[in-house]
Design a protein around this motif. Sequence first.
Motif, PDB file in Angstrom:
ATOM      1  N   ILE A  71     -10.916  18.099 -43.656  1.00  0.00           N
ATOM      2  CA  ILE A  71     -11.410  17.080 -42.722  1.00  0.00           C
ATOM      3  C   ILE A  71     -10.286  16.113 -42.346  1.00  0.00           C
ATOM      4  N   GLY A  72      -9.463  15.735 -43.310  1.00  0.00           N
ATOM      5  CA  GLY A  72      -8.335  14.842 -43.023  1.00  0.00           C
ATOM      6  C   GLY A  72      -7.339  15.461 -42.069  1.00  0.00           C
ATOM      7  N   LEU A  73      -7.020  16.746 -42.269  1.00  0.00           N
ATOM      8  CA  LEU A  73      -6.091  17.426 -41.365  1.00  0.00           C
ATOM      9  C   LEU A  73      -6.673  17.550 -39.954  1.00  0.00           C
ATOM     10  N   ALA A  74      -7.955  17.835 -39.868  1.00  0.00           N
ATOM     11  CA  ALA A  74      -8.596  17.933 -38.552  1.00  0.00           C
ATOM     12  C   ALA A  74      -8.587  16.579 -37.844  1.00  0.00           C
ATOM     13  N   TYR A  75      -8.842  15.512 -38.577  1.00  0.00           N
ATOM     14  CA  TYR A  75      -8.826  14.173 -37.988  1.00  0.00           C
ATOM     15  C   TYR A  75      -7.428  13.796 -37.514  1.00  0.00           C
ATOM     16  N   MET A  76      -6.420  14.109 -38.331  1.00  0.00           N
ATOM     17  CA  MET A  76      -5.049  13.771 -37.958  1.00  0.00           C
ATOM     18  C   MET A  76      -4.593  14.570 -36.733  1.00  0.00           C
ATOM     19  N   THR A  77      -5.008  15.827 -36.639  1.00  0.00           N
ATOM     20  CA  THR A  77      -4.649  16.632 -35.479  1.00  0.00           C
ATOM     21  C   THR A  77      -5.307  16.092 -34.217  1.00  0.00           C
ATOM     22  N   THR A  78      -6.564  15.707 -34.313  1.00  0.00           N
ATOM     23  CA  THR A  78      -7.270  15.143 -33.163  1.00  0.00           C
ATOM     24  C   THR A  78      -6.656  13.815 -32.751  1.00  0.00           C
ATOM     25  N   ALA A  79      -6.282  12.989 -33.720  1.00  0.00           N
ATOM     26  CA  ALA A  79      -5.674  11.704 -33.400  1.00  0.00           C
ATOM     27  C   ALA A  79      -4.306  11.890 -32.759  1.00  0.00           C
ATOM     28  N   ALA A  80      -3.547  12.875 -33.219  1.00  0.00           N
ATOM     29  CA  ALA A  80      -2.221  13.125 -32.644  1.00  0.00           C
ATOM     30  C   ALA A  80      -2.343  13.626 -31.210  1.00  0.00           C
ATOM     31  N   ARG A  81      -3.329  14.456 -30.940  1.00  0.00           N
ATOM     32  CA  ARG A  81      -3.506  14.969 -29.579  1.00  0.00           C
ATOM     33  C   ARG A  81      -3.942  13.872 -28.622  1.00  0.00           C
ATOM     34  N   SER A  82      -4.822  12.991 -29.083  1.00  0.00           N
ATOM     35  CA  SER A  82      -5.300  11.943 -28.184  1.00  0.00           C
ATOM     36  C   SER A  82      -4.209  10.906 -27.925  1.00  0.00           C
ATOM     37  N   SER A  83      -3.348  10.653 -28.900  1.00  0.00           N
ATOM     38  CA  SER A  83      -2.277   9.685 -28.687  1.00  0.00           C
ATOM     39  C   SER A  83      -1.174  10.259 -27.815  1.00  0.00           C
ATOM     40  N   ALA A  84      -1.010  11.586 -27.822  1.00  0.00           N
ATOM     41  CA  ALA A  84       0.018  12.213 -26.988  1.00  0.00           C
ATOM     42  C   ALA A  84      -0.458  12.397 -25.556  1.00  0.00           C
ATOM     43  N   GLY A  85      -1.745  12.223 -25.302  1.00  0.00           N
ATOM     44  CA  GLY A  85      -2.263  12.334 -23.952  1.00  0.00           C
ATOM     45  C   GLY A  85      -2.649  13.745 -23.569  1.00  0.00           C
ATOM     46  N   ARG A  86      -2.608  14.685 -24.491  1.00  0.00           N
ATOM     47  CA  ARG A  86      -2.999  16.064 -24.177  1.00  0.00           C
ATOM     48  C   ARG A  86      -4.485  16.228 -24.420  1.00  0.00           C
ATOM     49  N   GLY A  87      -5.067  17.197 -23.734  1.00  0.00           N
ATOM     50  CA  GLY A  87      -6.472  17.525 -23.958  1.00  0.00           C
ATOM     51  C   GLY A  87      -7.435  16.535 -23.340  1.00  0.00           C
ATOM     52  N   GLY A  88      -7.015  15.781 -22.378  1.00  0.00           N
ATOM     53  CA  GLY A  88      -7.939  14.856 -21.704  1.00  0.00           C
ATOM     54  C   GLY A  88      -8.331  13.678 -22.558  1.00  0.00           C
ATOM     55  N   GLY A  89      -7.396  13.104 -23.320  1.00  0.00           N
ATOM     56  CA  GLY A  89      -7.697  11.931 -24.127  1.00  0.00           C
ATOM     57  C   GLY A  89      -8.475  12.242 -25.374  1.00  0.00           C
ATOM     58  N   GLY A  90      -8.272  13.431 -25.943  1.00  0.00           N
ATOM     59  CA  GLY A  90      -8.933  13.794 -27.176  1.00  0.00           C
ATOM     60  C   GLY A  90     -10.365  14.247 -26.997  1.00  0.00           C
ATOM     61  N   ALA A  91     -10.750  14.541 -25.756  1.00  0.00           N
ATOM     62  CA  ALA A  91     -12.123  14.935 -25.502  1.00  0.00           C
ATOM     63  C   ALA A  91     -12.393  16.376 -25.883  1.00  0.00           C
ATOM     64  N   GLY A  92     -11.345  17.153 -26.125  1.00  0.00           N
ATOM     65  CA  GLY A  92     -11.533  18.540 -26.546  1.00  0.00           C
ATOM     66  C   GLY A  92     -11.095  19.523 -25.480  1.00  0.00           C
ATOM     67  N   VAL A  93     -11.237  20.766 -25.800  1.00  0.00           N
ATOM     68  CA  VAL A  93     -10.788  21.831 -24.914  1.00  0.00           C
ATOM     69  C   VAL A  93     -11.664  21.909 -23.675  1.00  0.00           C
ATOM     70  N   MET A  94     -12.951  21.692 -23.813  1.00  0.00           N
ATOM     71  CA  MET A  94     -13.871  21.866 -22.695  1.00  0.00           C
ATOM     72  C   MET A  94     -13.690  20.804 -21.611  1.00  0.00           C
ATOM     73  N   SER A  95     -12.966  19.742 -21.882  1.00  0.00           N
ATOM     74  CA  SER A  95     -12.762  18.724 -20.852  1.00  0.00           C
ATOM     75  C   SER A  95     -11.830  19.200 -19.756  1.00  0.00           C
ATOM     76  N   THR A  96     -11.046  20.242 -20.011  1.00  0.00           N
ATOM     77  CA  THR A  96     -10.122  20.751 -19.000  1.00  0.00           C
ATOM     78  C   THR A  96     -10.707  21.903 -18.195  1.00  0.00           C
ATOM     79  N   VAL A  97     -11.913  22.335 -18.491  1.00  0.00           N
ATOM     80  CA  VAL A  97     -12.515  23.458 -17.783  1.00  0.00           C
ATOM     81  C   VAL A  97     -12.848  23.033 -16.367  1.00  0.00           C
ATOM     82  N   GLY A  98     -12.462  23.849 -15.396  1.00  0.00           N
ATOM     83  CA  GLY A  98     -12.760  23.584 -13.994  1.00  0.00           C
ATOM     84  C   GLY A  98     -11.767  22.679 -13.306  1.00  0.00           C
ATOM     85  N   LYS A  99     -10.801  22.102 -14.027  1.00  0.00           N
ATOM     86  CA  LYS A  99      -9.827  21.211 -13.408  1.00  0.00           C
ATOM     87  C   LYS A  99      -8.632  21.972 -12.859  1.00  0.00           C
TER      88      LYS A  99
END
Length: 153
Positions: A71-99
């Motif tokens: 759980i800690g590793l998953a949280y850290m990965t999600t936090a790193a992605r949202s701070s880097a600006g990838r994945g639509g602000g940490g919203a997940g993979v489905m946020s980029t569908v259709g864009k």
Amino acid sequence: MAWLNSLLIVIQVICAVSIIVLILLQHGKGADMGAAFGSGASGSLFGATGSANFLSRSTAVLATIFFLTTIGLAYMTTAARSSAGRGGGGAGVMSTVGKSSPAAPAAPVTPLAPPAAGGGQPANSSTPATSTAPAAGGSETKSPAERPTDIPK
């Protein structure tokens, strides 16, 4: 924070190996089933239900630590992605569908023209046709490129 990520991975690997060893060391519940039917050494079919020894308790503790590190590793990965600006602000993979722009359709496939009468080459072939006169032995031979492929053998 990279050191914390490395530390969690090391703890998780140590827990995983320890859990595997502890499970392999434990005595299975079905191992005394034959004794329950034949010799009467056991009071119930699968043994006492409330007893937990050192191995089973340490396995439970290590499993809890393993899940917490996961759980800690998953949280850290999600936090790193949202701070880097990838994945639509940490919203997940489905946020980029259709864009993204849709893929271009594939070019239509055109079938080859059938061979010309007399065993010649196809009409759209760029190589010159060879002679189809019988060989010296009296049998007609064609190269594999000239033989029709749609005739069953």
